[in-house]
Motif scaffolding. Structure first.
Motif, PDB file in Angstrom:
ATOM      1  N   THR A   1     -53.083   1.892  74.742  1.00 29.28           N
ATOM      2  CA  THR A   1     -53.397   0.625  74.090  1.00 29.28           C
ATOM      3  C   THR A   1     -52.983   0.754  72.632  1.00 29.28           C
ATOM      4  O   THR A   1     -53.390   1.709  71.968  1.00 29.28           O
ATOM      5  CB  THR A   1     -54.901   0.335  74.174  1.00 29.28           C
ATOM      6  OG1 THR A   1     -55.282   0.326  75.549  1.00 29.28           O
ATOM      7  CG2 THR A   1     -55.242  -0.988  73.527  1.00 29.28           C
ATOM      8  N   PRO A   2     -52.193  -0.179  72.117  1.00 25.21           N
ATOM      9  CA  PRO A   2     -51.815  -0.094  70.709  1.00 25.21           C
ATOM     10  C   PRO A   2     -53.062  -0.087  69.825  1.00 25.21           C
ATOM     11  O   PRO A   2     -54.040  -0.787  70.099  1.00 25.21           O
ATOM     12  CB  PRO A   2     -50.989  -1.365  70.479  1.00 25.21           C
ATOM     13  CG  PRO A   2     -50.563  -1.808  71.841  1.00 25.21           C
ATOM     14  CD  PRO A   2     -51.606  -1.321  72.794  1.00 25.21           C
TER      15      PRO A   2
ATOM     16  N   ILE B   1     -83.811   2.753  49.555  1.00 30.19           N
ATOM     17  CA  ILE B   1     -83.325   3.011  50.912  1.00 30.19           C
ATOM     18  C   ILE B   1     -81.829   3.323  50.860  1.00 30.19           C
ATOM     19  O   ILE B   1     -81.107   2.863  49.973  1.00 30.19           O
ATOM     20  CB  ILE B   1     -83.605   1.827  51.868  1.00 30.19           C
ATOM     21  CG1 ILE B   1     -82.928   0.541  51.399  1.00 30.19           C
ATOM     22  CG2 ILE B   1     -85.109   1.628  52.028  1.00 30.19           C
ATOM     23  CD1 ILE B   1     -83.031  -0.600  52.400  1.00 30.19           C
ATOM     24  N   THR B   2     -81.402   4.127  51.807  1.00 32.28           N
ATOM     25  CA  THR B   2     -79.985   4.453  51.940  1.00 32.28           C
ATOM     26  C   THR B   2     -79.370   3.503  52.948  1.00 32.28           C
ATOM     27  O   THR B   2     -79.846   3.386  54.080  1.00 32.28           O
ATOM     28  CB  THR B   2     -79.795   5.910  52.405  1.00 32.28           C
ATOM     29  OG1 THR B   2     -80.378   6.778  51.431  1.00 32.28           O
ATOM     30  CG2 THR B   2     -78.330   6.241  52.566  1.00 32.28           C
ATOM     31  N   LEU B   3     -78.345   2.810  52.501  1.00 26.82           N
ATOM     32  CA  LEU B   3     -77.572   1.927  53.371  1.00 26.82           C
ATOM     33  C   LEU B   3     -76.380   2.745  53.851  1.00 26.82           C
ATOM     34  O   LEU B   3     -75.601   3.227  53.034  1.00 26.82           O
ATOM     35  CB  LEU B   3     -77.097   0.699  52.593  1.00 26.82           C
ATOM     36  CG  LEU B   3     -78.174  -0.070  51.822  1.00 26.82           C
ATOM     37  CD1 LEU B   3     -77.543  -1.175  50.987  1.00 26.82           C
ATOM     38  CD2 LEU B   3     -79.209  -0.627  52.778  1.00 26.82           C
ATOM     39  N   GLU B   4     -76.255   2.916  55.154  1.00 29.43           N
ATOM     40  CA  GLU B   4     -75.182   3.745  55.685  1.00 29.43           C
ATOM     41  C   GLU B   4     -74.622   3.130  56.951  1.00 29.43           C
ATOM     42  O   GLU B   4     -75.376   2.663  57.803  1.00 29.43           O
ATOM     43  CB  GLU B   4     -75.686   5.160  55.968  1.00 29.43           C
ATOM     44  CG  GLU B   4     -74.594   6.108  56.427  1.00 29.43           C
ATOM     45  CD  GLU B   4     -75.124   7.510  56.645  1.00 29.43           C
ATOM     46  OE1 GLU B   4     -75.321   8.229  55.655  1.00 29.43           O
ATOM     47  OE2 GLU B   4     -75.355   7.867  57.817  1.00 29.43           O
ATOM     48  N   VAL B   5     -73.307   3.128  57.057  1.00 30.57           N
ATOM     49  CA  VAL B   5     -72.637   2.613  58.238  1.00 30.57           C
ATOM     50  C   VAL B   5     -71.513   3.576  58.605  1.00 30.57           C
ATOM     51  O   VAL B   5     -70.877   4.169  57.725  1.00 30.57           O
ATOM     52  CB  VAL B   5     -72.098   1.178  58.001  1.00 30.57           C
ATOM     53  CG1 VAL B   5     -70.983   1.144  56.985  1.00 30.57           C
ATOM     54  CG2 VAL B   5     -71.665   0.530  59.300  1.00 30.57           C
ATOM     55  N   GLU B   6     -71.324   3.759  59.907  1.00 30.99           N
ATOM     56  CA  GLU B   6     -70.200   4.550  60.410  1.00 30.99           C
ATOM     57  C   GLU B   6     -69.174   3.576  60.974  1.00 30.99           C
ATOM     58  O   GLU B   6     -69.488   2.781  61.855  1.00 30.99           O
ATOM     59  CB  GLU B   6     -70.643   5.523  61.499  1.00 30.99           C
ATOM     60  CG  GLU B   6     -69.495   6.359  62.025  1.00 30.99           C
ATOM     61  CD  GLU B   6     -69.910   7.342  63.101  1.00 30.99           C
ATOM     62  OE1 GLU B   6     -69.086   8.203  63.449  1.00 30.99           O
ATOM     63  OE2 GLU B   6     -71.046   7.243  63.612  1.00 30.99           O
ATOM     64  N   VAL B   7     -67.955   3.654  60.451  1.00 31.55           N
ATOM     65  CA  VAL B   7     -66.888   2.743  60.849  1.00 31.55           C
ATOM     66  C   VAL B   7     -65.906   3.513  61.722  1.00 31.55           C
ATOM     67  O   VAL B   7     -65.417   4.581  61.330  1.00 31.55           O
ATOM     68  CB  VAL B   7     -66.170   2.150  59.611  1.00 31.55           C
ATOM     69  CG1 VAL B   7     -65.123   1.133  60.038  1.00 31.55           C
ATOM     70  CG2 VAL B   7     -67.173   1.519  58.654  1.00 31.55           C
ATOM     71  N   THR B   8     -65.638   2.953  62.912  1.00 31.21           N
ATOM     72  CA  THR B   8     -64.725   3.606  63.852  1.00 31.21           C
ATOM     73  C   THR B   8     -63.752   2.593  64.443  1.00 31.21           C
ATOM     74  O   THR B   8     -64.001   1.386  64.421  1.00 31.21           O
ATOM     75  CB  THR B   8     -65.497   4.277  65.006  1.00 31.21           C
ATOM     76  OG1 THR B   8     -66.296   3.294  65.663  1.00 31.21           O
ATOM     77  CG2 THR B   8     -66.369   5.416  64.513  1.00 31.21           C
ATOM     78  N   GLN B   9     -62.676   3.133  64.972  1.00 29.32           N
ATOM     79  CA  GLN B   9     -61.739   2.343  65.767  1.00 29.32           C
ATOM     80  C   GLN B   9     -61.421   3.200  66.979  1.00 29.32           C
ATOM     81  O   GLN B   9     -60.738   4.218  66.869  1.00 29.32           O
ATOM     82  CB  GLN B   9     -60.473   2.010  64.980  1.00 29.32           C
ATOM     83  CG  GLN B   9     -59.565   1.034  65.710  1.00 29.32           C
ATOM     84  CD  GLN B   9     -58.391   0.596  64.858  1.00 29.32           C
ATOM     85  OE1 GLN B   9     -57.862   1.365  64.064  1.00 29.32           O
ATOM     86  NE2 GLN B   9     -57.961  -0.639  65.056  1.00 29.32           N
TER      87      GLN B   9
END
Length: 166
Positions: free
Chosen positions: A32-33, A55-63
């Motif tokens: 898949t491209p 508070i700690t604002l945290e996000v994990e960004v994936t593709q």
């Protein structure tokens, strides 16, 4: 004889080109491209806090299975329930491995909304979550809380917008 040899050469060339075309098309079907795999974000934020906590604002960004370490922009927008017009925009820092974080001081007992605005790889995603601070009166429910949406339009929307913090 010349016509027969010419015909054989043309037929051979056509077969070679067809075989090359077949191999190229098959290899594209197997993967898949990357541009078709959506950019996703997963929060790592405590859902409960106390007034005065930072508070700690945290996000994990994936593709797909890949961490997105080349996001163009990751901004956190934070507001108290029923008060989005006074939201605050907070820039994140890139911590590596697709993790983007910031800190925010929650002052009052209330339900806070945290929405992250991620622009990465031609996509803009805006997931949102709630953080309950203390024991707020939650009898009033915020109207229009279904504002989170994904934009996959192939261009960076933030190049066209001026973020002034609101």
């Amino acid at each position: 004889m010349k016509r027969s040899l010419f015909g054989v050469m043309i037929t051979s060339l056509a077969l070679v080109l067809a075989a090359c075309s077949f191999d190229i098309n098959n290899s594209e079907d197997e993967e898949t491209p990357q541009s078709l795999i959506p950019v996703e974000a997963e929060f790592n934020i405590e859902e409960q806090a106390q007034p005065g906590d930072e508070i700690t604002l945290e996000v994990e960004v994936t593709q797909g299975d890949e961490a997105v370490d080349d996001a163009h922009e990751v901004l956190y927008e934070v507001w108290m329930e029923n008060d989005k017009e006074h939201s605050e925009m907070i820039e994140s820092t890139h911590d590596g491995d697709g993790i983007y974080s910031a800190t925010y001081m929650v002052e009052e007992e209330a339900v806070y909304f945290v929405q992250v605005h991620i622009t990465a790889r031609g996509t803009h995603v805006m997931p949102r979550m709630e953080v309950t601070v203390g024991n707020p009166d939650t009898t009033e429910v915020e109207e229009g809380t279904d504002e989170s949406q994904d934009h996959e339009d192939g261009h960076d929307q933030n190049d066209e917008e001026d973020h002034d913090g609101h």
